[in-house]
Design a protein around this motif. Structure first.
Motif, PDB file in Angstrom:
ATOM      1  N   ASN A 190       0.852  -1.194   0.000  1.00 48.77           N
ATOM      2  CA  ASN A 190       0.000   0.000   0.000  1.00 48.77           C
ATOM      3  C   ASN A 190       0.882   1.236   0.000  1.00 48.77           C
ATOM      4  O   ASN A 190       2.016   1.197   0.477  1.00 48.77           O
ATOM      5  CB  ASN A 190      -0.911   0.016   1.231  1.00 48.77           C
ATOM      6  N   ASN A 250      -5.477   2.857  -0.581  1.00 46.48           N
ATOM      7  CA  ASN A 250      -5.583   1.669  -1.418  1.00 46.48           C
ATOM      8  C   ASN A 250      -6.726   0.749  -1.013  1.00 46.48           C
ATOM      9  O   ASN A 250      -7.216   0.797   0.107  1.00 46.48           O
ATOM     10  CB  ASN A 250      -4.291   0.846  -1.355  1.00 46.48           C
ATOM     11  N   GLU A 251      -7.076  -0.121  -1.954  1.00 45.35           N
ATOM     12  CA  GLU A 251      -7.954  -1.251  -1.709  1.00 45.35           C
ATOM     13  C   GLU A 251      -7.331  -2.477  -2.373  1.00 45.35           C
ATOM     14  O   GLU A 251      -6.395  -2.355  -3.166  1.00 45.35           O
ATOM     15  CB  GLU A 251      -9.347  -0.992  -2.300  1.00 45.35           C
ATOM     16  N   ASP A 252      -7.852  -3.646  -2.038  1.00 48.38           N
ATOM     17  CA  ASP A 252      -7.430  -4.897  -2.674  1.00 48.38           C
ATOM     18  C   ASP A 252      -5.915  -5.087  -2.612  1.00 48.38           C
ATOM     19  O   ASP A 252      -5.262  -5.353  -3.621  1.00 48.38           O
ATOM     20  CB  ASP A 252      -7.919  -4.941  -4.126  1.00 48.38           C
ATOM     21  N   TYR A 273     -17.622   5.182   1.998  1.00 45.55           N
ATOM     22  CA  TYR A 273     -16.933   3.929   1.685  1.00 45.55           C
ATOM     23  C   TYR A 273     -17.752   2.682   2.014  1.00 45.55           C
ATOM     24  O   TYR A 273     -17.299   1.569   1.736  1.00 45.55           O
ATOM     25  CB  TYR A 273     -15.601   3.861   2.447  1.00 45.55           C
ATOM     26  N   ASN A 302      -7.014   4.674  -4.838  1.00 49.14           N
ATOM     27  CA  ASN A 302      -8.077   5.682  -4.795  1.00 49.14           C
ATOM     28  C   ASN A 302      -7.454   7.004  -5.227  1.00 49.14           C
ATOM     29  O   ASN A 302      -6.878   7.730  -4.415  1.00 49.14           O
ATOM     30  CB  ASN A 302      -8.667   5.773  -3.392  1.00 49.14           C
TER      31      ASN A 302
END
Length: 318
Positions: free
Chosen positions: A144, A283-285, A196, A291
């Protein structure tokens, strides 16, 4: 028979004082590694921490949790990894890794998840563990990216952020420290839910308890206009870093620049002389999704990238 040069012992509650004193004097420890912080969610994460001695002297700690045959350092914290004494060397940490992996094999661990402390949190160079990870064939599980302001090498804020800050000043927004997590938590919960579809990592009672346990390390702020709370901020204070654990505004707060007001206040306040202001990740995943809107806002304040990495070692294959 002489005792082994390296002794690895599981943490036990009677060693709490020794553990906490070591964290305090270490070159890369933060208050997140104090036992009172680590254990606030002990019901959700099974502690499996180690104290590692070299020639009879405590050399490093491994804050860790275990689930089935996976050891994580630390599943309940943003970062973990070895907490090192100032005497730790590259050769010493290599030896520690070898002995630790052998111990994990004996204990039936098949996978070792390792999240090193980002360098900005260290009081001395402390990346001996990154070299050891390379030597033991670790691979990056996820990465991340956080956004960090370096106050010793500031970057001018963007025009958009400057305009938003001017709006906050025109509207006479006040940034006020609070000692009651309960009064700011609805703003945090509302924005996370609506933006979110998420909940805070901590519930309000956990944050109340942690803030009471660590009053010098956890600071709560609200941004107010005419007694109405428009924005809430929770900041984690370490030796070198002010970390924005939560910064959330309601709709009106966003329109009036409340987030800009609290960030500007914390970054410029003489009460927070730490070199770095860490906005946290965007971040995601596991870092595979960025983002862009969120990180663009953070970069607008003059922040730039610091990675939060997670490594994995396949113990069975070692």
């Amino acid at each position: 028979m002489n005792p082994p040069a390296i002794a690895i012992k599981r943490y036990e509650p009677e060693s709490k004082r020794e553990w906490d004193e070591f964290v305090r004097d270490s070159k890369n420890g933060t208050f997140l590694f104090y036992r009172d912080y680590m254990e606030y969610h002990a019901d959700r994460f099974r502690d499996n921490s180690y104290m590692i001695y070299l020639k009879g002297k405590l050399y490093c700690l491994l804050p860790a949790t275990r689930k089935d045959d996976i050891l994580s350092s630390h599943a309940g914290l943003t970062y973990g990894g070895l907490v090192m004494s100032r005497e730790c060397t590259a050769e010493g940490i290599l030896e520690i890794f070898f002995e630790l992996i052998e111990e994990l094999k004996r204990e039936g661990v098949k996978k070792f998840i390792y999240k090193p402390v980002p360098y900005i949190y260290s009081s001395l160079p402390s990346q001996e563990d990154l070299y050891a990870l390379f030597r033991f064939n670790a691979h990056i599980n996820y990465r991340n990216i956080s956004t960090v302001i370096d106050k010793e090498s500031p970057i001018k804020i963007s025009r958009l952020r400057r305009r938003s800050l001017e709006k906050a000043e025109i509207n006479n927004l006040e940034v006020i420290e609070t000692f009651d997590a309960g009064e700011i938590w609805p703003v945090i919960e509302e924005n996370l839910r609506e933006t979110y579809g998420a909940k805070p990592v901590h519930d309000v009672n956990e944050m109340k308890r942690l803030a009471a346990l660590f009053p010098d390390n956890i600071k709560l702020y609200k941004v107010v206009k005419d007694s109405e709370i428009l924005c809430a901020g929770v900041f984690y204070i370490t030796k070198n870093v002010v970390h924005a654990q939560y910064i959330h505004a309601n709709k009106k707060g966003k329109e009036l620049g409340a987030v800009d007001a609290v960030v500007d206040y914390i970054v410029k306040s003489s009460s927070f002389p730490m070199r770095y202001f860490d906005f946290g990740t965007s971040n995601e995943d596991g870092g595979r999704i960025l983002n862009e809107t969120l990180i663009h806002t953070k970069e607008g304040f003059g922040g730039r990238g610091v990675c939060y990495d997670c490594y994995e070692i396949n113990i069975v294959g070692e």
